[in-house]
Design a protein around this motif. Structure first.
Motif, PDB file in Angstrom:
ATOM      1  N   ARG A 113       0.819  -1.213   0.000  1.00  0.00           N
ATOM      2  CA  ARG A 113       0.000   0.000   0.000  1.00  0.00           C
ATOM      3  C   ARG A 113       0.855   1.266   0.000  1.00  0.00           C
ATOM      4  O   ARG A 113       0.354   2.326  -0.268  1.00  0.00           O
ATOM      5  N   GLY A 114       2.129   1.136   0.323  1.00  0.00           N
ATOM      6  CA  GLY A 114       2.988   2.307   0.476  1.00  0.00           C
ATOM      7  C   GLY A 114       3.459   2.882  -0.838  1.00  0.00           C
ATOM      8  O   GLY A 114       3.099   2.424  -1.920  1.00  0.00           O
ATOM      9  N   ARG A 115       4.319   3.876  -0.748  1.00  0.00           N
ATOM     10  CA  ARG A 115       4.799   4.568  -1.947  1.00  0.00           C
ATOM     11  C   ARG A 115       5.666   3.678  -2.823  1.00  0.00           C
ATOM     12  O   ARG A 115       5.917   3.961  -3.967  1.00  0.00           O
ATOM     13  N   TRP A 116       6.176   2.584  -2.263  1.00  0.00           N
ATOM     14  CA  TRP A 116       7.015   1.667  -3.030  1.00  0.00           C
ATOM     15  C   TRP A 116       6.201   0.488  -3.558  1.00  0.00           C
ATOM     16  O   TRP A 116       6.753  -0.499  -3.986  1.00  0.00           O
ATOM     17  N   ALA A 117       4.904   0.577  -3.474  1.00  0.00           N
ATOM     18  CA  ALA A 117       4.034  -0.541  -3.842  1.00  0.00           C
ATOM     19  C   ALA A 117       4.461  -1.171  -5.163  1.00  0.00           C
ATOM     20  O   ALA A 117       4.578  -0.495  -6.174  1.00  0.00           O
ATOM     21  N   GLY A 118       4.680  -2.462  -5.109  1.00  0.00           N
ATOM     22  CA  GLY A 118       5.003  -3.211  -6.314  1.00  0.00           C
ATOM     23  C   GLY A 118       6.451  -3.187  -6.733  1.00  0.00           C
ATOM     24  O   GLY A 118       6.827  -3.900  -7.648  1.00  0.00           O
ATOM     25  N   LEU A 119       7.278  -2.372  -6.116  1.00  0.00           N
ATOM     26  CA  LEU A 119       8.680  -2.296  -6.523  1.00  0.00           C
ATOM     27  C   LEU A 119       9.444  -3.491  -5.967  1.00  0.00           C
ATOM     28  O   LEU A 119       9.776  -3.541  -4.785  1.00  0.00           O
ATOM     29  N   HIS A 120       9.679  -4.431  -6.841  1.00  0.00           N
ATOM     30  CA  HIS A 120      10.453  -5.597  -6.444  1.00  0.00           C
ATOM     31  C   HIS A 120      11.145  -6.189  -7.670  1.00  0.00           C
ATOM     32  O   HIS A 120      10.780  -5.891  -8.805  1.00  0.00           O
ATOM     33  N   VAL A 121      12.130  -7.014  -7.399  1.00  0.00           N
ATOM     34  CA  VAL A 121      12.851  -7.727  -8.449  1.00  0.00           C
ATOM     35  C   VAL A 121      12.758  -9.210  -8.112  1.00  0.00           C
ATOM     36  O   VAL A 121      12.978  -9.601  -6.960  1.00  0.00           O
ATOM     37  N   ASP A 122      12.414 -10.005  -9.112  1.00  0.00           N
ATOM     38  CA  ASP A 122      12.372 -11.453  -8.941  1.00  0.00           C
ATOM     39  C   ASP A 122      13.709 -12.048  -9.355  1.00  0.00           C
ATOM     40  O   ASP A 122      14.259 -11.690 -10.403  1.00  0.00           O
ATOM     41  N   ILE A 123      14.208 -12.955  -8.523  1.00  0.00           N
ATOM     42  CA  ILE A 123      15.454 -13.670  -8.822  1.00  0.00           C
ATOM     43  C   ILE A 123      15.157 -15.157  -8.674  1.00  0.00           C
ATOM     44  O   ILE A 123      14.681 -15.575  -7.614  1.00  0.00           O
ATOM     45  N   PRO A 124      15.434 -15.947  -9.709  1.00  0.00           N
ATOM     46  CA  PRO A 124      15.288 -17.381  -9.520  1.00  0.00           C
ATOM     47  C   PRO A 124      16.228 -17.836  -8.397  1.00  0.00           C
ATOM     48  O   PRO A 124      17.415 -17.492  -8.396  1.00  0.00           O
ATOM     49  N   HIS A 125      15.682 -18.562  -7.455  1.00  0.00           N
ATOM     50  CA  HIS A 125      16.466 -19.006  -6.300  1.00  0.00           C
ATOM     51  C   HIS A 125      17.741 -19.716  -6.744  1.00  0.00           C
ATOM     52  O   HIS A 125      18.812 -19.516  -6.167  1.00  0.00           O
ATOM     53  N   SER A 126      17.636 -20.511  -7.805  1.00  0.00           N
ATOM     54  CA  SER A 126      18.789 -21.274  -8.288  1.00  0.00           C
ATOM     55  C   SER A 126      19.883 -20.379  -8.877  1.00  0.00           C
ATOM     56  O   SER A 126      21.030 -20.815  -9.010  1.00  0.00           O
ATOM     57  N   ALA A 127      19.561 -19.138  -9.232  1.00  0.00           N
ATOM     58  CA  ALA A 127      20.550 -18.222  -9.819  1.00  0.00           C
ATOM     59  C   ALA A 127      21.389 -17.503  -8.777  1.00  0.00           C
ATOM     60  O   ALA A 127      22.454 -16.962  -9.089  1.00  0.00           O
ATOM     61  N   LEU A 128      20.933 -17.475  -7.530  1.00  0.00           N
ATOM     62  CA  LEU A 128      21.614 -16.686  -6.505  1.00  0.00           C
ATOM     63  C   LEU A 128      23.071 -17.100  -6.274  1.00  0.00           C
ATOM     64  O   LEU A 128      23.942 -16.227  -6.193  1.00  0.00           O
TER      65      LEU A 128
END
Length: 181
Positions: A113-128
């Motif tokens: 709900r905040g000002r950063w709503a939706g700001l994310h990056v997906d990383i495949p777990h296997s790529a970490l």
């Protein structure tokens, strides 16, 4: 600023200046005195950390305040389902969702709900693990750029000691445990 073997002398100097920013350098405050002051520190820290960027969308999640590059290895916690310390405000956080890691810019309870709503990056777990090994290679490359800068600056033994201190404080060349499970 991305740290790697391609850093220019200006970028390396900026890193060293940022590293020295939190300490007092006695007058006249030249490069030798600045490096001596850094070498006298019990612990070297620098604001920042690892920025996560989705190269296809351009979305990036930056470390929050109080995060430091010295904690870059904490990302290994995400391999086993934990969340590394990514700083305060806006409170970045890693969330494990199935086979992916979602790195949120605002990991607080109101992130959707905040000002950063939706700001994310997906990383495949296997790529970490590979991403962390690449990060380590970049940091080792930065040590080479730092060494060359110190030589060109005529720092002699001070430069060698500075490179060793940065390597130790940021745990760069030590073996990296990225084993899954």
């Amino acid at each position: 600023m991305a740290l790697n073997a391609g850093c220019t002398d200006e970028q390396v100097g900026l890193f060293v200046a940022a590293l020295a920013d939190r300490i007092d350098v006695p007058p006249p405050g030249g490069l030798d005195e600045g490096v001596d002051a850094l070498l006298a520190q019990e612990l070297l820290i620098i604001a920042g950390g690892l920025q996560v960027r989705d190269t296809s969308t351009g979305m990036a999640v930056a470390p929050g305040c109080c995060a430091g590059l010295e904690d870059w290895r904490d990302w290994t916690q995400a391999i086993t389902g934990g969340s590394p310390w990514l700083g305060h405000d806006p409170g970045p956080e890693v969330e494990v969702l199935g086979d992916d890691l979602q790195v949120w810019q605002d990991g607080g309870p109101n992130r959707h709900r905040g000002r950063w709503a939706g700001l994310h990056v997906d990383i495949p777990h296997s790529a970490l693990p590979e991403l962390l090994m690449r990060t380590q290679r970049d940091l080792v490359g930065f040590l080479a750029a730092l060494t060359a800068w110190a030589e060109r600056a005529g720092l002699g033994r001070r430069g060698i000691n500075l490179v060793e201190a940065i390597d130790q404080n940021f745990t760069i060349t030590a073996p990296l445990d990225v084993a899954v499970g």
